[in-house]
Design a protein around this motif. Structure first.
Motif: not given
Length: 245
Positions: A155-176
């Protein structure tokens, strides 16, 4: 690609609204990158896989392609293509690439814009494409970037800080690798994730030589028109490849 989400009424209503906006990711980022990988189109016989509303097929004819065979699984898409981008040298067919048949060595250039991540059996389709290409001809395509399709919650793989700014993009299950079901405009959109290694090695296994890859970035003009493009500097949305038989 046999899943025909584009004929889902609500999905298509929202998708058409998205694509008809004056500025979007397709016309500012993906399409310029795809066109930059094309050979000289003069007198070429072309196949466009997942032709959508026909804009790209029409562009190829405008740039002197001799003929474009354009296929798509969506009646909604093809209705618009045949109405807005009809041309005597374009033939539109309601067909999935898995079911399409042409003689070996039929085409000088085969293209696909953002359709191959709907394909379950990528190797079979690449093998078919390689067979249909004439020796020395090229296959140019774009897919959603594997970084963007890797996670199983899409849905939305961006993670946000307490101020609502994009902190980083989450990657998982890349080789699955395999099926991913996501909510995009509507629930239940099915795509298939595969790694860059799998994509490249599949092309090589079918005797296609990689000539160029792009993970396109917006220029300053595009970013001014659509500020959300700035996040492409942190996480690519698209992967594009030109390969030659």
């Amino acid at each position: 690609m046999k899943q025909n989400i584009y004929d889902h009424a609500e999905f298509f209503r929202q998708y058409k609204k998205l694509r008809q906006a004056p500025y979007n990711f397709n016309n500012l980022l993906e399409q310029p990158a795809l066109k930059s990988l094309l050979p000289n189109l003069t007198n070429l016989q072309m196949l466009d896989i997942g032709c959508g509303m026909g804009e790209f097929a029409y562009y190829c004819i405008e740039n002197n392609a001799q003929h474009v065979t354009a296929i798509d699984v969506s009646k909604n898409m093809l209705a618009i293509a045949q109405h807005e981008h009809a041309h005597p040298n374009i033939d539109y067919y309601l067909q999935a690439i898995e079911d399409y048949h042409a003689e070996p060595n039929s085409f000088d250039c085969i293209t696909s814009s953002l359709s191959l991540h709907y394909i379950k059996d990528f190797s079979a389709v690449v093998g078919k494409i390689a067979s249909m290409l004439r020796p020395g001809s090229v296959f140019v395509f774009s897919v959603e970037h594997p970084i963007a399709t890797a996670r199983k919650t899409l849905e939305d793989n961006w993670l946000y800080d307490d101020s609502g700014n994009r902190s980083h993009y989450a990657i998982d299950n890349y080789h699955d690798e395999g099926l991913r079901e996501q909510t995009w405009l509507v629930d239940g959109v099915v795509k298939y994730h595969r790694s860059i290694t799998t994509i490249i090695n599949t092309l090589i296994e079918h005797d296609l030589t990689i000539e160029k890859m792009l993970e396109p970035l917006p220029d300053s003009e595009a970013s001014q028109k659509l500020p959300s493009l700035e996040k492409e500097y942190r996480r690519p949305s698209f992967l594009l490849i030109r390969a030659r038989k």
